[in-house]
Design a protein around this motif. Structure first.
Motif, PDB file in Angstrom:
ATOM      1  N   ASP A  73      33.594  44.432  68.879  1.00  0.00           N
ATOM      2  CA  ASP A  73      32.962  45.890  68.471  1.00  0.00           C
ATOM      3  C   ASP A  73      33.662  46.975  67.956  1.00  0.00           C
ATOM      4  N   GLU A  74      34.666  47.179  68.895  1.00  0.00           N
ATOM      5  CA  GLU A  74      35.863  48.107  68.801  1.00  0.00           C
ATOM      6  C   GLU A  74      36.755  48.204  67.099  1.00  0.00           C
ATOM      7  N   ALA A  75      36.931  46.785  66.738  1.00  0.00           N
ATOM      8  CA  ALA A  75      37.187  46.492  65.471  1.00  0.00           C
ATOM      9  C   ALA A  75      36.947  46.981  64.640  1.00  0.00           C
ATOM     10  N   SER A 107      43.618  58.250  71.376  1.00  0.00           N
ATOM     11  CA  SER A 107      43.480  58.496  72.557  1.00  0.00           C
ATOM     12  C   SER A 107      44.655  58.674  73.306  1.00  0.00           C
ATOM     13  N   SER A 108      45.447  58.712  74.581  1.00  0.00           N
ATOM     14  CA  SER A 108      45.867  59.072  75.504  1.00  0.00           C
ATOM     15  C   SER A 108      45.020  57.454  76.260  1.00  0.00           C
ATOM     16  N   ILE A 109      44.433  57.827  76.170  1.00  0.00           N
ATOM     17  CA  ILE A 109      43.544  56.498  77.517  1.00  0.00           C
ATOM     18  C   ILE A 109      44.661  55.393  77.349  1.00  0.00           C
ATOM     19  N   PHE A 110      45.099  55.024  76.164  1.00  0.00           N
ATOM     20  CA  PHE A 110      45.123  53.494  75.703  1.00  0.00           C
ATOM     21  C   PHE A 110      46.650  53.492  76.430  1.00  0.00           C
ATOM     22  N   ASN A 111      47.002  54.195  76.790  1.00  0.00           N
ATOM     23  CA  ASN A 111      48.186  53.819  77.436  1.00  0.00           C
ATOM     24  C   ASN A 111      49.038  53.755  78.196  1.00  0.00           C
ATOM     25  N   VAL A 127      35.850  54.428  80.511  1.00  0.00           N
ATOM     26  CA  VAL A 127      36.114  54.872  79.380  1.00  0.00           C
ATOM     27  C   VAL A 127      35.020  55.197  78.436  1.00  0.00           C
ATOM     28  N   ASP A 128      34.587  53.705  78.222  1.00  0.00           N
ATOM     29  CA  ASP A 128      33.045  53.932  77.667  1.00  0.00           C
ATOM     30  C   ASP A 128      32.058  54.447  77.541  1.00  0.00           C
ATOM     31  N   GLY A 129      32.023  55.102  78.995  1.00  0.00           N
ATOM     32  CA  GLY A 129      31.121  55.885  79.963  1.00  0.00           C
ATOM     33  C   GLY A 129      31.322  57.499  78.748  1.00  0.00           C
ATOM     34  N   PRO A 145      28.643  61.695  57.374  1.00  0.00           N
ATOM     35  CA  PRO A 145      28.993  60.393  57.453  1.00  0.00           C
ATOM     36  C   PRO A 145      29.139  60.260  58.851  1.00  0.00           C
ATOM     37  N   TYR A 146      30.245  60.931  59.189  1.00  0.00           N
ATOM     38  CA  TYR A 146      30.571  60.936  60.680  1.00  0.00           C
ATOM     39  C   TYR A 146      28.921  60.545  61.053  1.00  0.00           C
ATOM     40  N   ALA A 147      28.391  61.694  61.534  1.00  0.00           N
ATOM     41  CA  ALA A 147      27.556  61.893  62.319  1.00  0.00           C
ATOM     42  C   ALA A 147      26.746  60.126  62.439  1.00  0.00           C
ATOM     43  N   MET A 195      40.810  62.964  81.738  1.00  0.00           N
ATOM     44  CA  MET A 195      41.547  63.564  80.637  1.00  0.00           C
ATOM     45  C   MET A 195      41.400  62.815  78.695  1.00  0.00           C
ATOM     46  N   MET A 196      40.863  62.206  79.141  1.00  0.00           N
ATOM     47  CA  MET A 196      40.026  61.811  77.109  1.00  0.00           C
ATOM     48  C   MET A 196      39.477  63.081  76.993  1.00  0.00           C
ATOM     49  N   PHE A 197      38.681  63.782  77.569  1.00  0.00           N
ATOM     50  CA  PHE A 197      37.767  64.955  76.893  1.00  0.00           C
ATOM     51  C   PHE A 197      39.229  66.029  76.596  1.00  0.00           C
ATOM     52  N   GLY A 198      40.749  65.999  76.460  1.00  0.00           N
ATOM     53  CA  GLY A 198      41.003  66.857  76.324  1.00  0.00           C
ATOM     54  C   GLY A 198      41.519  68.111  77.007  1.00  0.00           C
ATOM     55  N   PRO A 199      42.526  69.075  76.151  1.00  0.00           N
ATOM     56  CA  PRO A 199      42.168  69.958  77.437  1.00  0.00           C
ATOM     57  C   PRO A 199      41.848  70.854  78.095  1.00  0.00           C
TER      58      PRO A 199
HETATM   59  N1  FAQ Z   1      44.270  61.849  73.210  1.00  0.00           N
HETATM   60  O1  FAQ Z   1      42.346  71.486  70.496  1.00  0.00           O
HETATM   61  P1  FAQ Z   1      41.914  70.086  70.680  1.00  0.00           P
HETATM   62  C1  FAQ Z   1      37.471  55.397  72.279  1.00  0.00           C
HETATM   63  C2  FAQ Z   1      44.680  66.240  71.187  1.00  0.00           C
HETATM   64  S1  FAQ Z   1      37.253  56.483  73.043  1.00  0.00           S
HETATM   65  C3  FAQ Z   1      45.227  61.894  72.199  1.00  0.00           C
HETATM   66  O2  FAQ Z   1      40.688  70.637  72.162  1.00  0.00           O
HETATM   67  P2  FAQ Z   1      40.103  68.727  69.465  1.00  0.00           P
HETATM   68  C4  FAQ Z   1      36.480  54.268  73.115  1.00  0.00           C
HETATM   69  C5  FAQ Z   1      44.040  66.932  70.390  1.00  0.00           C
HETATM   70  O3  FAQ Z   1      43.810  66.315  68.801  1.00  0.00           O
HETATM   71  C6  FAQ Z   1      38.483  57.443  72.287  1.00  0.00           C
HETATM   72  N2  FAQ Z   1      45.761  63.369  71.699  1.00  0.00           N
HETATM   73  O4  FAQ Z   1      41.425  68.997  70.377  1.00  0.00           O
HETATM   74  C7  FAQ Z   1      36.429  53.027  73.461  1.00  0.00           C
HETATM   75  C8  FAQ Z   1      44.794  68.342  69.326  1.00  0.00           C
HETATM   76  O5  FAQ Z   1      45.820  68.109  68.629  1.00  0.00           O
HETATM   77  P3  FAQ Z   1      46.221  68.024  67.153  1.00  0.00           P
HETATM   78  C9  FAQ Z   1      38.636  57.917  71.194  1.00  0.00           C
HETATM   79  C10 FAQ Z   1      44.438  64.408  72.399  1.00  0.00           C
HETATM   80  O6  FAQ Z   1      40.050  67.749  68.655  1.00  0.00           O
HETATM   81  C11 FAQ Z   1      36.141  52.589  74.607  1.00  0.00           C
HETATM   82  C12 FAQ Z   1      45.469  68.806  70.220  1.00  0.00           C
HETATM   83  O7  FAQ Z   1      45.530  67.703  71.952  1.00  0.00           O
HETATM   84  N3  FAQ Z   1      37.554  59.082  70.985  1.00  0.00           N
HETATM   85  O8  FAQ Z   1      37.995  54.990  71.856  1.00  0.00           O
HETATM   86  C13 FAQ Z   1      43.411  64.284  73.414  1.00  0.00           C
HETATM   87  O9  FAQ Z   1      39.328  69.943  69.511  1.00  0.00           O
HETATM   88  C14 FAQ Z   1      37.550  51.573  75.205  1.00  0.00           C
HETATM   89  C15 FAQ Z   1      44.556  69.833  71.051  1.00  0.00           C
HETATM   90  O10 FAQ Z   1      43.301  69.331  72.052  1.00  0.00           O
HETATM   91  C16 FAQ Z   1      37.196  60.278  69.966  1.00  0.00           C
HETATM   92  O11 FAQ Z   1      38.504  60.477  68.595  1.00  0.00           O
HETATM   93  C17 FAQ Z   1      43.296  63.251  74.291  1.00  0.00           C
HETATM   94  N4  FAQ Z   1      42.915  62.695  75.329  1.00  0.00           N
HETATM   95  O12 FAQ Z   1      39.137  68.070  70.708  1.00  0.00           O
HETATM   96  C18 FAQ Z   1      37.351  52.513  72.472  1.00  0.00           C
HETATM   97  C19 FAQ Z   1      36.631  61.292  70.155  1.00  0.00           C
HETATM   98  N5  FAQ Z   1      42.510  65.390  73.745  1.00  0.00           N
HETATM   99  O13 FAQ Z   1      45.278  67.305  66.524  1.00  0.00           O
HETATM  100  C20 FAQ Z   1      38.422  50.836  73.073  1.00  0.00           C
HETATM  101  C21 FAQ Z   1      36.661  62.448  69.310  1.00  0.00           C
HETATM  102  C22 FAQ Z   1      43.038  66.277  72.655  1.00  0.00           C
HETATM  103  O14 FAQ Z   1      45.757  69.470  67.102  1.00  0.00           O
HETATM  104  C23 FAQ Z   1      37.419  51.034  74.137  1.00  0.00           C
HETATM  105  N6  FAQ Z   1      37.671  62.997  68.925  1.00  0.00           N
HETATM  106  N7  FAQ Z   1      44.468  65.817  72.237  1.00  0.00           N
HETATM  107  O15 FAQ Z   1      48.019  67.670  66.887  1.00  0.00           O
HETATM  108  C24 FAQ Z   1      37.148  64.585  70.016  1.00  0.00           C
HETATM  109  O16 FAQ Z   1      35.520  64.976  70.509  1.00  0.00           O
HETATM  110  C25 FAQ Z   1      37.994  65.733  69.919  1.00  0.00           C
HETATM  111  O17 FAQ Z   1      39.133  65.098  69.314  1.00  0.00           O
HETATM  112  C26 FAQ Z   1      38.365  65.663  71.288  1.00  0.00           C
HETATM  113  C27 FAQ Z   1      39.718  66.695  71.334  1.00  0.00           C
HETATM  114  C28 FAQ Z   1      38.174  65.982  72.635  1.00  0.00           C
HETATM  115  C29 FAQ Z   1      39.825  64.404  72.083  1.00  0.00           C
END
Ligand code: FAQ
Length: 311
Positions: A73-75, A107-111, A127-129, A145-147, A195-199
């Protein structure tokens, strides 16, 4: 003329209507979407690795087939998201290139490593939660398209979350050793999941503009709070302790108070210096190189079909 287009765009956003690929959009809006959608897509693809390591070692046929389905599903999520990004005029090959050159993030979480099978359960639960908390509001994101991609992805994420929780409930009904494995995994993943939610909001450079454009609907801290409030009763039911001495219900706020994650760790992990960054990228690069022949064969096939259609 640009002014007129801009005011049309602003009016569409103000009416809570969707921007579609054919519509005019400010360059900054397009750039922000490419950045966020690509980062999201890369996360899904790299996110296959930590759990994927357990497919060959799952403890039963049932657990193996569930895990297989989840990782697959992730793919699929990665592919929907790359397709959503492509509607903005950039192709997947280019986005992949940017990831491999370190110009785009995931995402940082996958490290973080997955040393025990309980990690598979905790990834599903936390993580999925967290992904659900973050992504349900994205179903109302202003870019069509994103929505729309998010609607389907969220349905699948909620199955993923339940499979993780169910796995943990099973382990908690098992031996003392199994219960300890679950608690250990919870201790290792809790802060990283927050920390997945960002800074925090006062250190989130992109939030204000993304919220004004209604790409993001809630701030990083609002969503983090929602995740904490959702998870605390689930932890109690499961019988594990969340590793935060400051965690307590605040009657006045109607929310849980919680401690501050170590945001310097988040910065380090984002900048490439987390426990598994090098390993994840190396694996991703190798998979890309090993797949070169498939891409070449598919292009050759498509060229042949096109030539035949012309003849
Ligand atoms: N990791 O100004 P903000 C999944 C970066 S879920 C890495 O707050 P923004 C499912 C950010 O890009 C995970 N980088 O940025 C799954 C920005 O850098 P840039 C993926 C991070 O965009 C489950 C800088 O820091 N989900 O995959 C992180 O307004 C299980 C400043 O931050 C999404 O991507 C971080 N945690 O808010 C799969 C959701 N946090 O680009 C497999 C969509 C921040 O300026 C197994 N994304 N940064 O160089 C979002 O909602 C937003 O992009 C945020 C960040 C909330 C992640």
């Amino acid at each position: 003329a640009v002014q007129e287009l801009e005011s049309q765009f602003d009016a569409t956003i103000a009416r809570d209507q969707r921007i579609e690929p054919r519509d005019w959009m400010p360059e900054g809006y397009r750039k922000t979407l490419v950045r966020q959608i690509a980062q999201h897509a890369h996360s899904e693809i790299i996110g296959m690795q930590p759990e994927g390591e357990w497919i060959t070692r799952a403890p039963s046929l049932r657990r193996k087939s569930i895990l297989f389905a989840k990782v697959q599903d992730e793919a699929g999520h990665g592919l929907y998201l790359y397709s959503a990004a492509e509607t903005l005029g950039i192709d997947r090959a280019e986005l992949t290139q940017r990831l491999l050159e370190g110009r785009q993030k995931y995402s940082s979480i996958f490290n973080y490593p997955t040393p025990s099978f309980a990690d598979v359960g905790v990834i599903g639960w936390f993580v999925d939660g967290a992904a659900i908390c973050n992504q349900v509001p994205l179903c109302r994101s202003s870019y069509g398209p994103y929505a729309r991609a998010m609607v389907r992805i969220c349905k699948e994420e909620s199955f993923h979350q339940r499979q993780g929780y169910e796995l943990l409930l099973t382990m908690m009904r098992g031996t003392r050793e199994q219960r300890e494995m679950v608690q250990d995994a919870v201790d290792r993943w809790w802060w990283a999941s927050l920390m997945m939610f960002g800074p925090p909001d006062d250190d989130s450079p992109n939030s204000a503009q993304s919220m004004a454009w209604k790409i993001k609907r809630h701030s990083n801290d609002e969503l983090r709070q929602r995740f904490v409030d959702m998870t605390v009763p689930q932890a109690a039911k499961l019988g594990v302790t969340l590793p935060d001495p400051e965690l307590r219900w605040n009657e006045e706020r109607g929310h849980h108070d919680y401690g501050t994650p170590d945001y310097s760790e988040l910065k380090r992990v984002i900048s490439g210096d987390g426990p598994c960054n090098a390993e994840r990228m190396e694996r991703r690069r190798a998979a890309h190189e090993e797949g070169a022949w498939v891409r070449e064969a598919a292009s050759a096939h498509a060229a042949k079909q096109a030539a035949r259609a012309r003849a």
